[in-house]
Structure formats: structure tokens, C-alpha cells
Design a protein around this motif. Structure first.
Motif, PDB file in Angstrom:
ATOM      1  N   ALA A  14      52.195  -8.900  94.279  1.00  0.00           N
ATOM      2  CA  ALA A  14      51.435  -8.057  93.343  1.00  0.00           C
ATOM      3  C   ALA A  14      52.129  -6.726  93.104  1.00  0.00           C
ATOM      4  CB  ALA A  14      50.027  -7.820  93.888  1.00  0.00           C
ATOM      5  N   VAL A  15      52.632  -6.130  94.177  1.00  0.00           N
ATOM      6  CA  VAL A  15      53.330  -4.841  94.065  1.00  0.00           C
ATOM      7  C   VAL A  15      54.527  -4.968  93.131  1.00  0.00           C
ATOM      8  CG1 VAL A  15      54.835  -3.266  95.351  1.00  0.00           C
ATOM      9  CG2 VAL A  15      52.569  -3.813  96.227  1.00  0.00           C
ATOM     10  N   ALA A  16      55.275  -6.074  93.243  1.00  0.00           N
ATOM     11  CA  ALA A  16      56.436  -6.283  92.369  1.00  0.00           C
ATOM     12  C   ALA A  16      56.026  -6.416  90.917  1.00  0.00           C
ATOM     13  CB  ALA A  16      57.198  -7.528  92.815  1.00  0.00           C
ATOM     14  N   MET A  17      54.847  -6.983  90.680  1.00  0.00           N
ATOM     15  CA  MET A  17      54.395  -7.208  89.307  1.00  0.00           C
ATOM     16  C   MET A  17      53.867  -5.945  88.633  1.00  0.00           C
ATOM     17  SD  MET A  17      52.601 -10.943  89.484  1.00  0.00           S
ATOM     18  CE  MET A  17      53.606 -12.418  89.656  1.00  0.00           C
ATOM     19  N   ILE A  18      53.432  -4.973  89.425  1.00  0.00           N
ATOM     20  CA  ILE A  18      52.917  -3.742  88.809  1.00  0.00           C
ATOM     21  C   ILE A  18      53.998  -2.670  88.699  1.00  0.00           C
ATOM     22  CG2 ILE A  18      50.536  -4.146  89.519  1.00  0.00           C
ATOM     23  CD1 ILE A  18      50.959  -2.104  91.778  1.00  0.00           C
ATOM     24  N   THR A  19      55.201  -2.983  89.164  1.00  0.00           N
ATOM     25  CA  THR A  19      56.322  -2.046  89.015  1.00  0.00           C
ATOM     26  C   THR A  19      57.285  -2.574  87.954  1.00  0.00           C
ATOM     27  OG1 THR A  19      57.447  -3.161  90.865  1.00  0.00           O
ATOM     28  CG2 THR A  19      56.231  -1.153  91.374  1.00  0.00           C
ATOM     29  N   PRO A  20      58.023  -1.688  87.299  1.00  0.00           N
ATOM     30  CA  PRO A  20      58.996  -2.140  86.295  1.00  0.00           C
ATOM     31  C   PRO A  20      60.200  -2.806  86.961  1.00  0.00           C
ATOM     32  CG  PRO A  20      59.200   0.212  86.646  1.00  0.00           C
ATOM     33  CD  PRO A  20      58.010  -0.223  87.439  1.00  0.00           C
ATOM     34  N   GLY A  21      61.081  -3.357  86.130  1.00  0.00           N
ATOM     35  CA  GLY A  21      62.289  -3.980  86.669  1.00  0.00           C
ATOM     36  C   GLY A  21      62.049  -5.420  87.093  1.00  0.00           C
ATOM     37  N   PRO A  22      63.007  -6.006  87.828  1.00  0.00           N
ATOM     38  CA  PRO A  22      62.915  -7.421  88.196  1.00  0.00           C
ATOM     39  C   PRO A  22      61.817  -7.705  89.205  1.00  0.00           C
ATOM     40  CG  PRO A  22      64.813  -6.390  89.251  1.00  0.00           C
ATOM     41  CD  PRO A  22      64.259  -5.381  88.285  1.00  0.00           C
ATOM     42  N   VAL A  23      61.104  -8.845  89.022  1.00  0.00           N
ATOM     43  CA  VAL A  23      60.029  -9.250  89.927  1.00  0.00           C
ATOM     44  C   VAL A  23      60.570  -9.499  91.340  1.00  0.00           C
ATOM     45  CG1 VAL A  23      58.303 -11.052  90.371  1.00  0.00           C
ATOM     46  CG2 VAL A  23      58.698 -10.248  88.045  1.00  0.00           C
ATOM     47  N   VAL A  24      61.841  -9.888  91.416  1.00  0.00           N
ATOM     48  CA  VAL A  24      62.456 -10.198  92.704  1.00  0.00           C
ATOM     49  C   VAL A  24      62.452  -8.997  93.647  1.00  0.00           C
ATOM     50  CG1 VAL A  24      64.632 -10.950  93.792  1.00  0.00           C
ATOM     51  CG2 VAL A  24      63.884 -11.996  91.677  1.00  0.00           C
ATOM     52  N   ILE A  25      62.215  -7.801  93.119  1.00  0.00           N
ATOM     53  CA  ILE A  25      62.229  -6.599  93.951  1.00  0.00           C
ATOM     54  C   ILE A  25      61.105  -6.628  94.990  1.00  0.00           C
ATOM     55  CG2 ILE A  25      60.715  -5.085  92.605  1.00  0.00           C
ATOM     56  CD1 ILE A  25      64.114  -4.195  94.271  1.00  0.00           C
ATOM     57  N   THR A  26      60.227  -7.619  94.898  1.00  0.00           N
ATOM     58  CA  THR A  26      59.224  -7.818  95.954  1.00  0.00           C
ATOM     59  C   THR A  26      59.879  -7.902  97.328  1.00  0.00           C
ATOM     60  OG1 THR A  26      57.363  -9.189  96.686  1.00  0.00           O
ATOM     61  CG2 THR A  26      59.243 -10.355  95.780  1.00  0.00           C
ATOM     62  N   ILE A  62      68.294  -1.762  89.273  1.00  0.00           N
ATOM     63  CA  ILE A  62      67.454  -2.141  90.409  1.00  0.00           C
ATOM     64  C   ILE A  62      66.883  -0.920  91.141  1.00  0.00           C
ATOM     65  CG2 ILE A  62      67.488  -3.294  92.663  1.00  0.00           C
ATOM     66  CD1 ILE A  62      69.818  -5.018  91.421  1.00  0.00           C
ATOM     67  N   LEU A  63      67.618   0.211  91.132  1.00  0.00           N
ATOM     68  CA  LEU A  63      67.251   1.383  91.927  1.00  0.00           C
ATOM     69  C   LEU A  63      65.827   1.905  91.674  1.00  0.00           C
ATOM     70  CD1 LEU A  63      68.150   3.501  94.011  1.00  0.00           C
ATOM     71  CD2 LEU A  63      69.040   4.867  92.097  1.00  0.00           C
ATOM     72  N   PRO A  64      65.391   2.106  90.417  1.00  0.00           N
ATOM     73  CA  PRO A  64      64.045   2.666  90.207  1.00  0.00           C
ATOM     74  C   PRO A  64      62.936   1.811  90.817  1.00  0.00           C
ATOM     75  CG  PRO A  64      65.326   2.771  88.179  1.00  0.00           C
ATOM     76  CD  PRO A  64      66.104   1.927  89.129  1.00  0.00           C
ATOM     77  N   SER A  65      62.992   0.500  90.589  1.00  0.00           N
ATOM     78  CA  SER A  65      61.932  -0.356  91.133  1.00  0.00           C
ATOM     79  C   SER A  65      62.010  -0.425  92.656  1.00  0.00           C
ATOM     80  CB  SER A  65      62.003  -1.761  90.522  1.00  0.00           C
ATOM     81  OG  SER A  65      63.278  -2.329  90.682  1.00  0.00           O
ATOM     82  N   PHE A  66      63.233  -0.329  93.209  1.00  0.00           N
ATOM     83  CA  PHE A  66      63.378  -0.311  94.670  1.00  0.00           C
ATOM     84  C   PHE A  66      62.692   0.923  95.252  1.00  0.00           C
ATOM     85  CE2 PHE A  66      65.715   1.266  98.409  1.00  0.00           C
ATOM     86  CZ  PHE A  66      65.485   0.213  99.284  1.00  0.00           C
ATOM     87  N   ILE A  67      62.919   2.074  94.630  1.00  0.00           N
ATOM     88  CA  ILE A  67      62.287   3.316  95.102  1.00  0.00           C
ATOM     89  C   ILE A  67      60.765   3.210  95.008  1.00  0.00           C
ATOM     90  CG2 ILE A  67      61.975   5.776  94.610  1.00  0.00           C
ATOM     91  CD1 ILE A  67      64.952   5.815  93.730  1.00  0.00           C
ATOM     92  N   MET A  68      60.283   2.624  93.899  1.00  0.00           N
ATOM     93  CA  MET A  68      58.831   2.489  93.709  1.00  0.00           C
ATOM     94  C   MET A  68      58.200   1.593  94.775  1.00  0.00           C
ATOM     95  SD  MET A  68      58.444   2.219  89.571  1.00  0.00           S
ATOM     96  CE  MET A  68      59.520   3.213  88.533  1.00  0.00           C
TER      97      MET A  68
END
Length: 387
Positions: A262-274, A90-96
Motif C-alpha cells: 500500500a505504501v508503494a502505491m501511495i507514493t510516486p515512482g515505481p511500485v517496486v519501491i515497496t 528512484i531516489l524520491p520514492s525511496f526517500i518517501m
């Protein structure tokens, strides 16, 4: 390190850190990467262990890919492995999303950013509309007479959820619980079931739902409840977030919410990171951290608590029936939310065209990735507004 393990805890953590950094394509793609990398190529996890993890992830609430990753960490390294695997994933997508949130807060009011997200919002509506259609087919059945006859109760829950969500513009958490319990009682009632159990569960739901506190605590309670009812796909969290974030608490505007998805969809990892992006817009870094941890906490707890008893749970007909009932209502709520969002976001001919093209591209060009579509839609939106 356990004797049966073919890899170290560090190797496992680094793998999920890499997957969280480069894993695009949504939950189906991510669980596919795990199978290819860990089962076929590295042979760290057996086919049987993988299937057990996937089945558990489908039965319990929570984002599918994150749950499977947590389970894989649990297999040979128990709680520590589950914690590190989940955190690394989860960490990489959270940082992004945090960095994107900073940029969005600084420049979101500028006309060129608004022009970009004008096109992005329309594409997101197309993506979640098609996703909700696919989820309906997968979880309830095809739109054929045979399906309506054999699964009429699930279809009734689905249609009721669409209507209730559209009319009230709220996520009806109590409806989800009642549907799951009712379907379980009809299909496979457990031996321990009684009327007092129903009352206790409903009272518990009200106690959680009506809680008020300071802003961060309110965020934590809200996102924990949302995370506990993510069945079927990461996008299943959309109706919860939309009604709570936009309509009830007025934390974000309609456009800001669409931008968050949209931001969650253009980043890797789980979509829930929105939820991290939303939390940042609401209350800065602490808001992002609180929203993310609260959303993934139920997923983590369900996995580590249920994993040791997987075989009993997987074969339990009552549990399966409960999940099926809730899933039908959750997907119905997602469809209702898509209609509400579309009504407010598809406002002119260009947005209609962008949304329609998005759906057609995803239907006829299955290899195309959502991030490419969203970026292209953003460029189109910018050009349209410029002209």
C-alpha cells in the motif's frame, strides 16, 4: 555532452528527479509521461529511440518504467547517463518510503494506525486482483476458446503456476526457468541449445537459492533474485516478496506485507519501491538501502548490457519465446499469491465491500488513481473500527 544530444546530462537528471517525485499512476502512466515530455514536447528522444527502449524494457526483466528511464539515459550519455537517470528516478520514492517506514515503526502498533491499514489492506487486495487479471489478458490472452486453443501451452504454465503457488505458498523460481526454457525449445529453439546448458542453468539457480549468510547479505541475494524476475509489471514481484518475506523468513507479518504494498502505491515512482519499505522494517536504513539497490541492480545491468545489441535481441525469436514462457508463470504466481493474500486479509463483510468497491471503481472510472482509493479506504477503515 555528445554532439547529437539536445540536452545536458544535468537537464536529463533533473527531469527524472522531477518525474520520480510527481509521477503517479503506475508503469503505464510513467512511460506515457516520458513519451509526452521527452519525445513530443522537448524532442530530446526520437520516436524510434523511445520505441526501442520500450521494447527492450518489455523483453528484459525489471520494472518497466525504471528500465525505460535507464535506457533513455543510456541513449546519448552511455553508462553515466543510465546510472544518473535511474538513480534520480528512484531516489524520491525511496526517500518517501523510508520516511513512511520510520513513521510506521514508531506508530504502527497504535490502534488508529491499525484501523487505517485495515481498510487499506482490503483496497490493496482489490487493486492487485484487478491488475493480475489485466496482466493475464495482456500477456497470455482473453478467456475465450480461441485463446486457449492457440496459446494452450502458456495457459497450461499459467494454471500450473497458480496451483503450485497456492498449494506450496512459495515462489517456485525453478518452475519459472524451466517454463521459459521449455517454451523456447518448443517454439524457437536456439542453435546453441543443448542438454548441458539446461543442467548448468538449473544448478546455477540452486546455488543462488540455497545461499545463506548474514542478514544484509541474505537480504541482498533475496531481493536481487526477486528483481531479476519482475516481468510484466512491478506487481509481478509480489509473489516473490510474499513467500520470501512473510512465509519463509518470517521477516514481516501478513498485515505488514500488505501495508508495504500500500505504501508503494501511495507514493510516486515505481511500485517496486515497496522493497525499500520492507527492507527498512526488516533491518532499518541499511536494510532499505540493500533491498532497493539489490532489486534494481538486475534491471540496470540487463539494460546497459543489452542496449548496444538491441536490434539483434528484439528480433530473436528464442529470446521472445523464453520471455513469454516465464511471463505466463510469473503472472500465474501473482494470481496464486493474490488468492493466498485475499484469504487472509478479506476477513469480514466490511473488507469484502471495500475490496469489491475498489475493483468496481477501477473498472468503471478509469481516470481514478490508486492513491486516492487507498487513502479513502484508510479513512473508511478508521471509521469502521471507530464505530
Amino acid at each position: 555532452m555528445e554532439k547529437n544530444s539536445k540536452y545536458s546530462l544535468l537537464e536529463l537528471t533533473l527531469y527524472f528527479l522531477k518525474l520520480g517525485t510527481t509521477g503517479f499512476g503506475g508503469p503505464v502512466a510513467l512511460v506515457g509521461y516520458m513519451h509526452k515530455d521527452l519525445v513530443e514536447n522537448r524532442k530530446w528522444i526520437s520516436e524510434e529511440e523511445y520505441k526501442q527502449g520500450l521494447a527492450l524494457a518489455q523483453l528484459a526483466p525489471g520494472p518497466l518504467a525504471a528500465q525505460l528511464g535507464i535506457y533513455i539515459g543510456f541513449v546519448h550519455y552511455s553508462f553515466l547517463g543510465a546510472t544518473l537517470a535511474g538513480f534520480a528516478f528512484i531516489l524520491p520514492s525511496f526517500i518517501m518510503v523510508l520516511l513512511l517506514g520510520i513513521v510506521y515503526k514508531l506508530y504502527g502498533g497504535l490502534s488508529w494506525i491499525q484501523a487505517v491499514f485495515y481498510g487499506v489492506g482490503a483496497a490493496v487486495v482489490g487493486i492487485i486482483a484487478l491488475s493480475s487479471y489485466k496482466l493475464t489478458l495482456k500477456s497470455i490472452g482473453s478467456f475465450r476458446l480461441e485463446s486457449f486453443k492457440t496459446k494452450w501451452l502458456l495457459w497450461l504454465f499459467f494454471i500450473l503456476a497458480v496451483a503450485v503457488t497456492y498449494v506450496t505458498e512459495k515462489e517456485q523460481l525453478l518452475l519459472f526457468i524451466i517454463a521459459g526454457l521449455f517454451y523456447m525449445m518448443i517454439i524457437a529453439p536456439p542453435k546453441w541449445w543443448n542438454f548441458k546448458t539446461t543442467n548448468s542453468l538449473i544448478l546455477l539457480q540452486f546455488a543462488l537459492w540455497d545461499y545463506e549468510g548474514n542478514k544484509l547479505l541474505k537480504l541482498a541475494v533475496f531481493f536481487a533474485k526477486a528483481g531479476a524476475f519482475v516481468f510484466g509489471s512491478g506487481l509481478a514481484i509480489v509473489p516473490f516478496l510474499h513467500s520470501g518475506v512473510v512465509l519463509e523468513n518470517n521477516w514481516l507479518t501478513e498485515q505488514q506485507f500488505l501495508d508495504s504494498v500500500a505504501v508503494a502505491m501511495i507514493t510516486p515512482g515505481p511500485v517496486v519501491i515497496t522493497v525499500g519499505f520492507i527492507g527498512f522494517l526488516v533491518d532499518g536504513f541499511l536494510g532499505a538501502l540493500t533491498a532497493s539497490l539489490a532489486t534494481f541492480l538486475p534491471c540496470y545491468l540487463f539494460t546497459i548490457i543489452l542496449a548496444p545489441y538491441f536490434k539483434k535481441i528484439a528480433d530473436n525469436k528464442s529470446v521472445k519465446a523464453f520471455v513469454e514462457g516465464i511471463t505466463a508463470v510469473v503472472i500465474g504466481a501473482l494470481v496464486g499469491s493474490v488468492i493466498i493474500i485475499a484469504k487472509r486479509s478479506i476477513i469480514d463483510i466490511p473488507t469484502i465491500v471495500i475490496a469489491a468497491i475498489t475493483v468496481l471503481l477501477l473498472v468503471y472510472y478509469k481516470n481514478i488513481k490508486e492513491p486516492y482509493i487507498i487513502i479513502t479506504a484508510g479513512i473508511l477503515g478508521f471509521i469502521i473500527k471507530l464505530l
